[in-house]
Structures are given as structure tokens and as C-alpha cells.
Design a protein around this motif. Sequence first.
Motif, PDB file in Angstrom:
ATOM      1  N   ARG A 140       1.362  -1.217   0.037  1.00  0.00           N
ATOM      2  CA  ARG A 140      -0.179   0.068  -0.196  1.00  0.00           C
ATOM      3  C   ARG A 140       0.802   1.123   0.125  1.00  0.00           C
ATOM      4  NH1 ARG A 140      -4.316  -1.882   4.628  1.00  0.00           N
ATOM      5  NH2 ARG A 140      -2.760  -2.810   5.445  1.00  0.00           N
ATOM      6  N   TYR A 141       1.872   1.420   0.245  1.00  0.00           N
ATOM      7  CA  TYR A 141       2.861   2.391   0.381  1.00  0.00           C
ATOM      8  C   TYR A 141       4.145   2.924  -0.302  1.00  0.00           C
ATOM      9  CZ  TYR A 141       0.809   1.316   4.787  1.00  0.00           C
ATOM     10  OH  TYR A 141      -0.278   1.578   5.624  1.00  0.00           O
ATOM     11  N   SER A 142       4.732   1.975  -0.676  1.00  0.00           N
ATOM     12  CA  SER A 142       5.904   2.225  -1.857  1.00  0.00           C
ATOM     13  C   SER A 142       5.168   2.609  -3.419  1.00  0.00           C
ATOM     14  CB  SER A 142       7.017   0.886  -2.045  1.00  0.00           C
ATOM     15  OG  SER A 142       7.726   0.872  -3.132  1.00  0.00           O
ATOM     16  N   LYS A 143       5.933   3.740  -3.824  1.00  0.00           N
ATOM     17  CA  LYS A 143       5.526   3.755  -5.672  1.00  0.00           C
ATOM     18  C   LYS A 143       4.972   2.296  -6.214  1.00  0.00           C
ATOM     19  CE  LYS A 143       6.256   8.060  -5.032  1.00  0.00           C
ATOM     20  NZ  LYS A 143       7.293   9.582  -6.135  1.00  0.00           N
ATOM     21  N   GLU A 144       6.765   1.611  -5.926  1.00  0.00           N
ATOM     22  CA  GLU A 144       7.171   0.310  -6.903  1.00  0.00           C
ATOM     23  C   GLU A 144       5.019  -0.301  -6.858  1.00  0.00           C
ATOM     24  OE1 GLU A 144       9.343   1.751  -5.300  1.00  0.00           O
ATOM     25  OE2 GLU A 144      10.787   2.797  -6.689  1.00  0.00           O
ATOM     26  N   LEU A 145       5.812  -0.506  -5.160  1.00  0.00           N
ATOM     27  CA  LEU A 145       4.887  -1.260  -4.981  1.00  0.00           C
ATOM     28  C   LEU A 145       2.968  -0.989  -5.469  1.00  0.00           C
ATOM     29  CD1 LEU A 145       6.230  -2.801  -1.741  1.00  0.00           C
ATOM     30  CD2 LEU A 145       6.348  -4.248  -3.579  1.00  0.00           C
ATOM     31  N   VAL A 146       2.762  -0.187  -5.293  1.00  0.00           N
ATOM     32  CA  VAL A 146       0.956   0.674  -5.670  1.00  0.00           C
ATOM     33  C   VAL A 146       1.175   0.060  -7.384  1.00  0.00           C
ATOM     34  CG1 VAL A 146      -0.084   2.461  -6.213  1.00  0.00           C
ATOM     35  CG2 VAL A 146       1.741   2.461  -3.675  1.00  0.00           C
ATOM     36  N   GLN A 147       1.869   0.706  -7.727  1.00  0.00           N
ATOM     37  CA  GLN A 147       2.394   0.264  -9.633  1.00  0.00           C
ATOM     38  C   GLN A 147       1.161  -1.554 -10.032  1.00  0.00           C
ATOM     39  OE1 GLN A 147       1.845   2.049 -11.853  1.00  0.00           O
ATOM     40  NE2 GLN A 147       1.544   0.411 -12.960  1.00  0.00           N
ATOM     41  N   LEU A 148       2.797  -2.375  -9.221  1.00  0.00           N
ATOM     42  CA  LEU A 148       2.712  -3.952  -9.003  1.00  0.00           C
ATOM     43  C   LEU A 148       1.569  -3.736  -8.321  1.00  0.00           C
ATOM     44  CD1 LEU A 148       3.702  -6.043  -9.837  1.00  0.00           C
ATOM     45  CD2 LEU A 148       4.607  -6.486  -7.227  1.00  0.00           C
ATOM     46  N   ARG A 149       0.784  -3.483  -7.300  1.00  0.00           N
ATOM     47  CA  ARG A 149      -1.120  -4.074  -7.030  1.00  0.00           C
ATOM     48  C   ARG A 149      -1.867  -3.472  -8.294  1.00  0.00           C
ATOM     49  NH1 ARG A 149      -1.682  -0.341  -2.894  1.00  0.00           N
ATOM     50  NH2 ARG A 149      -2.922   0.915  -4.081  1.00  0.00           N
ATOM     51  N   ARG A 150      -1.701  -2.642  -8.690  1.00  0.00           N
ATOM     52  CA  ARG A 150      -2.139  -1.681  -9.554  1.00  0.00           C
ATOM     53  C   ARG A 150      -2.238  -2.250 -11.027  1.00  0.00           C
ATOM     54  NH1 ARG A 150      -1.150   5.048  -8.860  1.00  0.00           N
ATOM     55  NH2 ARG A 150      -3.061   5.286  -7.159  1.00  0.00           N
ATOM     56  N   SER A 151      -1.232  -2.583 -11.523  1.00  0.00           N
ATOM     57  CA  SER A 151      -0.818  -3.711 -12.141  1.00  0.00           C
ATOM     58  C   SER A 151      -2.023  -5.488 -12.486  1.00  0.00           C
ATOM     59  CB  SER A 151      -0.359  -4.479 -12.617  1.00  0.00           C
ATOM     60  OG  SER A 151       0.738  -3.329 -13.094  1.00  0.00           O
ATOM     61  N   LYS A 152      -1.819  -5.754 -11.314  1.00  0.00           N
ATOM     62  CA  LYS A 152      -2.344  -6.648 -10.947  1.00  0.00           C
ATOM     63  C   LYS A 152      -3.345  -7.078 -10.852  1.00  0.00           C
ATOM     64  CE  LYS A 152      -2.828 -11.295  -9.301  1.00  0.00           C
ATOM     65  NZ  LYS A 152      -1.762 -12.206 -10.361  1.00  0.00           N
ATOM     66  N   VAL A 153      -4.338  -5.359 -10.195  1.00  0.00           N
ATOM     67  CA  VAL A 153      -5.698  -5.150 -10.083  1.00  0.00           C
ATOM     68  C   VAL A 153      -6.045  -5.504 -10.794  1.00  0.00           C
ATOM     69  CG1 VAL A 153      -7.220  -3.126  -9.514  1.00  0.00           C
ATOM     70  CG2 VAL A 153      -6.003  -3.767  -7.775  1.00  0.00           C
TER      71      VAL A 153
ATOM     72  N   GLU B 137      -5.215  -7.284 -13.723  1.00  0.00           N
ATOM     73  CA  GLU B 137      -4.980  -8.256 -14.987  1.00  0.00           C
ATOM     74  C   GLU B 137      -6.050  -8.870 -13.739  1.00  0.00           C
ATOM     75  OE1 GLU B 137      -2.060 -12.233 -13.693  1.00  0.00           O
ATOM     76  OE2 GLU B 137      -1.333 -10.474 -13.785  1.00  0.00           O
ATOM     77  N   LEU B 138      -6.911  -8.688 -12.467  1.00  0.00           N
ATOM     78  CA  LEU B 138      -7.442  -9.653 -12.451  1.00  0.00           C
ATOM     79  C   LEU B 138      -9.186  -8.900 -12.784  1.00  0.00           C
ATOM     80  CD1 LEU B 138      -6.309 -10.190  -9.049  1.00  0.00           C
ATOM     81  CD2 LEU B 138      -6.712 -11.693 -10.455  1.00  0.00           C
ATOM     82  N   MET B 139      -8.574  -7.446 -12.686  1.00  0.00           N
ATOM     83  CA  MET B 139     -10.556  -6.910 -13.445  1.00  0.00           C
ATOM     84  C   MET B 139     -10.599  -7.646 -14.826  1.00  0.00           C
ATOM     85  SD  MET B 139     -10.793  -3.230 -12.890  1.00  0.00           S
ATOM     86  CE  MET B 139     -11.543  -2.479 -13.515  1.00  0.00           C
ATOM     87  N   ALA B 140      -9.420  -7.704 -15.716  1.00  0.00           N
ATOM     88  CA  ALA B 140      -9.955  -8.131 -16.948  1.00  0.00           C
ATOM     89  C   ALA B 140     -10.457  -9.276 -17.131  1.00  0.00           C
ATOM     90  CB  ALA B 140      -8.525  -8.233 -17.611  1.00  0.00           C
TER      91      ALA B 140
ATOM     92  N   PRO C  90     -15.123  -9.731  -9.246  1.00  0.00           N
ATOM     93  CA  PRO C  90     -15.217  -8.739  -8.619  1.00  0.00           C
ATOM     94  C   PRO C  90     -14.215  -8.283  -7.512  1.00  0.00           C
ATOM     95  CG  PRO C  90     -16.215 -10.555  -8.504  1.00  0.00           C
ATOM     96  CD  PRO C  90     -15.121 -10.896  -8.858  1.00  0.00           C
ATOM     97  N   GLN C  91     -14.216  -6.829  -7.622  1.00  0.00           N
ATOM     98  CA  GLN C  91     -13.451  -5.502  -6.945  1.00  0.00           C
ATOM     99  C   GLN C  91     -13.275  -6.227  -5.185  1.00  0.00           C
ATOM    100  OE1 GLN C  91     -13.930  -1.714  -7.021  1.00  0.00           O
ATOM    101  NE2 GLN C  91     -13.944  -1.724  -8.570  1.00  0.00           N
ATOM    102  N   SER C  92     -14.285  -6.921  -4.701  1.00  0.00           N
ATOM    103  CA  SER C  92     -14.344  -7.293  -2.834  1.00  0.00           C
ATOM    104  C   SER C  92     -13.214  -8.678  -3.653  1.00  0.00           C
ATOM    105  CB  SER C  92     -15.733  -7.629  -2.958  1.00  0.00           C
ATOM    106  OG  SER C  92     -16.060  -8.478  -3.608  1.00  0.00           O
TER     107      SER C  92
END
Length: 78
Positions: A6-19, A21-24, A28-30
Motif C-alpha cells: 500500500r505504500y511504496s510507489k513501485e509496489l503500488v504500481q505492482l498492485r495496480r497492475s494486478k488489479v 489483470e484481475l479485473m480483465a 469482482p473488486q471485493s
Amino acid sequence: MNTELRYSKELVQLRRSKVLELMAQSIPQSAIAEQLGVSTSTVSLDVQYLRETARTNIQNHIEEKIPMQYYECETGLK
């Protein structure tokens, strides 16, 4: 995923990429939040960020790239 995502810029980008990927995969968001170990509001903010980024990229493409492509076609320039 741990709470550091939730904190590091690199890790936030990694999380967003995973989000993304999963949305595709129509997850569901939950379920995404549960899988990544973050709150649904964090996933919601990530989705909002991804949508806004996509909107901006599309707008930039429309304004900057497409006119130049038409110009190149009309003039024969490449």
C-alpha cells in the motif's frame, strides 16, 4: 500480498497492475481486495486511477497521434 504494497510507489504500481489483470478476468473488486490483502476501498481507488489514466492516454492519442497519422497519409510522409 502484505501491507507494504500500500505504500511504496513501485509496489503500488505492482498492485495496480494486478488489479487490472484481475479485473480483465471479470473478478469482482471485493474478491480482488481479498486476494491482494487490501481493503475494497483501496481497490476502488486503484480502479479509479486506472480508468483516469486510460482516459488521459486515449485523449492524448486522439489529440496528438491521430492528426499526425492523417497528415502523413495525405502528404505521403512516413
